[in-house]
Every structure is written in structure tokens, then in C-alpha cells.
Design a protein around this motif. Structure first.
Motif, PDB file in Angstrom:
ATOM      1  N   ARG A  77      -6.713  -6.298   2.958  1.00 12.19           N
ATOM      2  CA  ARG A  77      -6.611  -5.416   4.126  1.00 12.19           C
ATOM      3  C   ARG A  77      -7.493  -4.193   3.949  1.00 12.19           C
ATOM      4  O   ARG A  77      -8.113  -4.010   2.902  1.00 12.19           O
ATOM      5  CB  ARG A  77      -5.161  -4.989   4.348  1.00 12.19           C
ATOM      6  N   HIS A 125       8.440   3.858   3.332  1.00 15.82           N
ATOM      7  CA  HIS A 125       9.396   4.199   4.406  1.00 15.82           C
ATOM      8  C   HIS A 125      10.716   3.443   4.182  1.00 15.82           C
ATOM      9  O   HIS A 125      10.836   2.641   3.247  1.00 15.82           O
ATOM     10  CB  HIS A 125       8.784   3.908   5.784  1.00 15.82           C
ATOM     11  N   ALA A 128       4.390   1.442   8.374  1.00 15.28           N
ATOM     12  CA  ALA A 128       3.606   2.601   7.950  1.00 15.28           C
ATOM     13  C   ALA A 128       2.557   2.930   9.005  1.00 15.28           C
ATOM     14  O   ALA A 128       2.265   4.107   9.263  1.00 15.28           O
ATOM     15  CB  ALA A 128       2.962   2.303   6.598  1.00 15.28           C
ATOM     16  N   THR A 129       2.005   1.898   9.635  1.00 15.48           N
ATOM     17  CA  THR A 129       0.997   2.127  10.688  1.00 15.48           C
ATOM     18  C   THR A 129       1.601   2.976  11.811  1.00 15.48           C
ATOM     19  O   THR A 129       0.984   3.943  12.277  1.00 15.48           O
ATOM     20  CB  THR A 129       0.522   0.776  11.279  1.00 15.48           C
ATOM     21  N   SER A 170      14.938  -2.856   2.329  1.00 13.61           N
ATOM     22  CA  SER A 170      14.721  -4.257   1.930  1.00 13.61           C
ATOM     23  C   SER A 170      14.811  -4.386   0.419  1.00 13.61           C
ATOM     24  O   SER A 170      15.419  -5.330  -0.083  1.00 13.61           O
ATOM     25  CB  SER A 170      13.337  -4.758   2.309  1.00 13.61           C
ATOM     26  N   HIS A 185      10.765  -0.424   3.685  1.00 15.52           N
ATOM     27  CA  HIS A 185      10.555  -0.881   2.301  1.00 15.52           C
ATOM     28  C   HIS A 185      11.816  -0.672   1.465  1.00 15.52           C
ATOM     29  O   HIS A 185      12.243  -1.550   0.718  1.00 15.52           O
ATOM     30  CB  HIS A 185       9.442  -0.075   1.614  1.00 15.52           C
ATOM     31  N   ILE A 190      10.269  -0.818  11.154  1.00 16.91           N
ATOM     32  CA  ILE A 190       9.534   0.393  10.765  1.00 16.91           C
ATOM     33  C   ILE A 190       8.239  -0.067  10.124  1.00 16.91           C
ATOM     34  O   ILE A 190       8.253  -0.998   9.321  1.00 16.91           O
ATOM     35  CB  ILE A 190      10.340   1.217   9.723  1.00 16.91           C
ATOM     36  N   LEU A 224      14.235  -3.606   9.014  1.00 12.11           N
ATOM     37  CA  LEU A 224      14.189  -2.531  10.001  1.00 12.11           C
ATOM     38  C   LEU A 224      12.808  -2.535  10.660  1.00 12.11           C
ATOM     39  O   LEU A 224      11.818  -2.809   9.995  1.00 12.11           O
ATOM     40  CB  LEU A 224      14.416  -1.184   9.306  1.00 12.11           C
ATOM     41  N   THR A 249       0.849  -1.197   0.000  1.00 11.00           N
ATOM     42  CA  THR A 249       0.000   0.000   0.000  1.00 11.00           C
ATOM     43  C   THR A 249       0.882   1.244   0.000  1.00 11.00           C
ATOM     44  O   THR A 249       0.496   2.272  -0.528  1.00 11.00           O
ATOM     45  CB  THR A 249      -0.947   0.013   1.214  1.00 11.00           C
ATOM     46  N   PHE A 250       2.061   1.152   0.625  1.00  8.54           N
ATOM     47  CA  PHE A 250       2.988   2.280   0.682  1.00  8.54           C
ATOM     48  C   PHE A 250       2.263   3.540   1.181  1.00  8.54           C
ATOM     49  O   PHE A 250       2.257   4.574   0.530  1.00  8.54           O
ATOM     50  CB  PHE A 250       3.658   2.508  -0.684  1.00  8.54           C
TER      51      PHE A 250
HETATM   52  P1  ATP Z   1       1.071  -0.992   7.283  1.00 16.51           P
HETATM   53  O1  ATP Z   1       1.782  -0.708   8.583  1.00 16.51           O
HETATM   54  O2  ATP Z   1       0.137   0.083   6.830  1.00 16.51           O
HETATM   55  O3  ATP Z   1       0.482  -2.384   7.253  1.00 16.51           O
HETATM   56  P2  ATP Z   1       3.619  -1.608   5.995  1.00 16.51           P
HETATM   57  O4  ATP Z   1       4.637  -0.715   6.610  1.00 16.51           O
HETATM   58  O5  ATP Z   1       3.611  -3.050   6.436  1.00 16.51           O
HETATM   59  O6  ATP Z   1       2.185  -0.971   6.136  1.00 16.51           O
HETATM   60  P3  ATP Z   1       3.012  -2.184   3.223  1.00 16.51           P
HETATM   61  O7  ATP Z   1       2.842  -1.141   2.196  1.00 16.51           O
HETATM   62  O8  ATP Z   1       1.837  -2.927   3.649  1.00 16.51           O
HETATM   63  O9  ATP Z   1       3.797  -1.492   4.454  1.00 16.51           O
HETATM   64  O10 ATP Z   1       4.155  -3.192   2.818  1.00 16.51           O
HETATM   65  C1  ATP Z   1       4.548  -3.482   1.522  1.00 16.51           C
HETATM   66  C2  ATP Z   1       5.529  -4.623   1.571  1.00 16.51           C
HETATM   67  O11 ATP Z   1       6.676  -4.240   2.325  1.00 16.51           O
HETATM   68  C3  ATP Z   1       4.985  -5.872   2.256  1.00 16.51           C
HETATM   69  O12 ATP Z   1       5.444  -6.987   1.524  1.00 16.51           O
HETATM   70  C4  ATP Z   1       5.595  -5.843   3.620  1.00 16.51           C
HETATM   71  O13 ATP Z   1       5.795  -7.159   4.136  1.00 16.51           O
HETATM   72  C5  ATP Z   1       6.925  -5.155   3.365  1.00 16.51           C
HETATM   73  N1  ATP Z   1       7.389  -4.408   4.527  1.00 16.51           N
HETATM   74  C6  ATP Z   1       6.700  -3.585   5.317  1.00 16.51           C
HETATM   75  N2  ATP Z   1       7.452  -3.074   6.294  1.00 16.51           N
HETATM   76  C7  ATP Z   1       8.680  -3.588   6.123  1.00 16.51           C
HETATM   77  C8  ATP Z   1       9.940  -3.456   6.825  1.00 16.51           C
HETATM   78  N3  ATP Z   1      10.061  -2.700   7.890  1.00 16.51           N
HETATM   79  N4  ATP Z   1      11.002  -4.144   6.353  1.00 16.51           N
HETATM   80  C9  ATP Z   1      10.851  -4.923   5.259  1.00 16.51           C
HETATM   81  N5  ATP Z   1       9.723  -5.097   4.560  1.00 16.51           N
HETATM   82  C10 ATP Z   1       8.649  -4.439   4.982  1.00 16.51           C
END
Ligand code: ATP
Length: 205
Positions: free
Chosen positions: A43, A13, A173-174, A19, A16, A171, A169, A8-9
Motif C-alpha cells: 500500500r 484506533h 485510520a483513513t 479486535s 484495532h 473505524i 467496529l 501501518t497504525f
Molecule cells: P487505513 O484506513 O489507513 O487503511 P486501517 O484503519 O485499515 O488503515 P491498518 O493499520 O492498515 O489500519 O490496519 C492494521 C490491521 O488492522 C489490518 O489487519 C486491518 O485489517 C485491521 N483493521 C483495520 N481497521 C480495523 C477495524 N475497524 N476493526 C478490526 N480490524 C481492523
């Protein structure tokens, strides 16, 4: 090989971005495609609009040739199904191995995804794990597609399941949205340009 990271981004952050870069280097990818979903199927709806999520993503990867922002899911009407996305990519990249990256949490629900078995006809599935991640036992279908040999991913264009541990990391988005709502400073968790955008557009307040 091309890597695919959907999400959803809301907002993008450093979790993402780090990684995606680590995966690009580990698998020696040509590029990683970051694909924001329009209407997530598994979701709640995002807080920011599709355009805002896309603009934040574009700001985050500006000047980064390792990443391509792919807008196909935003351009399609209705729910964002990985099956449709991979079908479209496969028709553009007929002979290139495609690696679909998914988190271990998402993989635990994978058998509920639309046409999940057919996703293996279109791409390899690479499950990103953290140390101590809890994974459900693999079903027979997964076991027959599983490989521990990273080199084979380059030799086949699709069809394999691979587990890759990376540095993730802490981190989310929530958590970032929550910090902004409660007037805390999200600095150093996401790019400054994205933080500026969030304040300019009064997002997540
Ligand atoms: P939310 O907190 O809103 O659920 P999120 O931070 O998990 O969001 P998404 O946009 O749902 O972010 O994640 C996109 C992809 O990035 C997913 O495959 C998720 O597993 C991965 N991802 C999310 N946060 C991290 C992180 N801190 N490190 C590595 N991968 C991540």
C-alpha cells in the motif's frame, strides 16, 4: 499462543484495539504483538513518520499487559515483509504456536505476498472476517491447510488456516485522518492520548 497483528497504525484506533483484545480472549493468547510496518509493501506510504506511528501505538497500549508493541519492522531496513517478521519471531519462540491475524481483504491478495506458502511453515494464518465478508474461493493449498477446529491451533505451532468472525467496529485510520484534515472531532474513535499526540504534532492537517 502468541497473536500477531501488523499494520501501518496511521493512527492506531479502537477498531484495532478492540479486535486485538477480542482475539486475545477468543484464542486465550499469552499476548498480542502489534507490529507497525516501516515501509508497507502492499500500500501507499503512511502519512505520519515511523517514529510518530510508534509513539501513538505506545501511548494507546500503555498499562495494557495484553499487548506488546514489537518494533522489529521499524528497525529493519527496506520493505516490511511478513516472512522476515515471522522468521525472527519463530527463532525467539521455537515451540509456541504463532497466530498471524490478517483481514479478509488482505487475505484475498495473500498469494501475492512474498514467500506466502512458507508463511505457513512459520505460523498459523487466522483470517479475521466480518459478517457478510466476501472471500475469494480457496485454492488447493489453502484447502489442505484449512481447519475448523480451534483446539488444533494449540497443538501445532504453525501450518493451519482458520477463519474467525469478530465484531469489527466501523473505524478506519483513513476516515480519522480525513476528519482531522477537515477539522472534525475524532473523539471516541481512538484513545484520547493519541488524539492529544496528533494535535501536539500537527499530524494529518
Ligand atoms: P487505513 O484506513 O489507513 O487503511 P486501517 O484503519 O485499515 O488503515 P491498518 O493499520 O492498515 O489500519 O490496519 C492494521 C490491521 O488492522 C489490518 O489487519 C486491518 O485489517 C485491521 N483493521 C483495520 N481497521 C480495523 C477495524 N475497524 N476493526 C478490526 N480490524 C481492523
Amino acid at each position: 499462543m502468541i497473536g500477531i497483528l501488523g499494520g501501518t497504525f496511521d493512527p492506531i484506533h479502537y477498531g484495532h484495539l478492540r479486535s486485538a483484545l477480542e482475539l486475545k480472549e477468543l484464542f486465550e493468547l499469552d499476548h498480542v504483538r502489534l507490529i507497525p510496518c516501516a515501509q508497507p509493501v502492499h500500500r501507499d506510504s503512511p502519512t505520519a513518520t515511523a517514529t510518530q506511528r510508534l509513539e501513538m501505538l505506545q501511548l494507546a497500549v500503555k498499562n495494557q499487559t495484553d499487548f506488546i508493541v514489537d518494533t522489529q519492522e521499524l528497525q529493519r531496513a527496506g520493505g516490511s515483509y511478513t516472512f522476515d517478521t515471522l522468521t525472527a519471531l519463530r527463532s525467539n519462540y521455537r515451540k509456541v504456536p504463532l497466530l498471524l491475524f490478517i483481514g479478509s481483504d488482505a487475505f484475498n491478495d495473500f498469494t501475492t505476498w512474498f514467500r506466502w506458502k512458507e508463511l505457513f511453515d512459520l505460523a498459523h494464518v487466522v483470517v479475521i472476517t466480518r459478517p457478510n465478508a466476501t472471500l475469494n474461493p480457496l485454492n488447493e493449498f489453502f484447502k489442505t491447510h484449512l481447519t475448523n477446529d480451534k483446539k488444533i491451533l494449540k497443538q501445532e505451532v504453525a501450518g493451519l488456516l482458520f477463519f474467525q468472525q469478530i465484531t469489527q467496529l466501523e473505524i478506519s485510520a483513513t476516515a480519522i485522518r480525513g476528519m482531522i484534515t477537515t477539522r472534525k472531532n475524532p473523539c471516541f474513535l481512538l484513545p484520547d492520548a493519541v488524539i492529544d499526540y496528533i494535535y501536539q504534532h500537527q499530524l494529518y492537517f
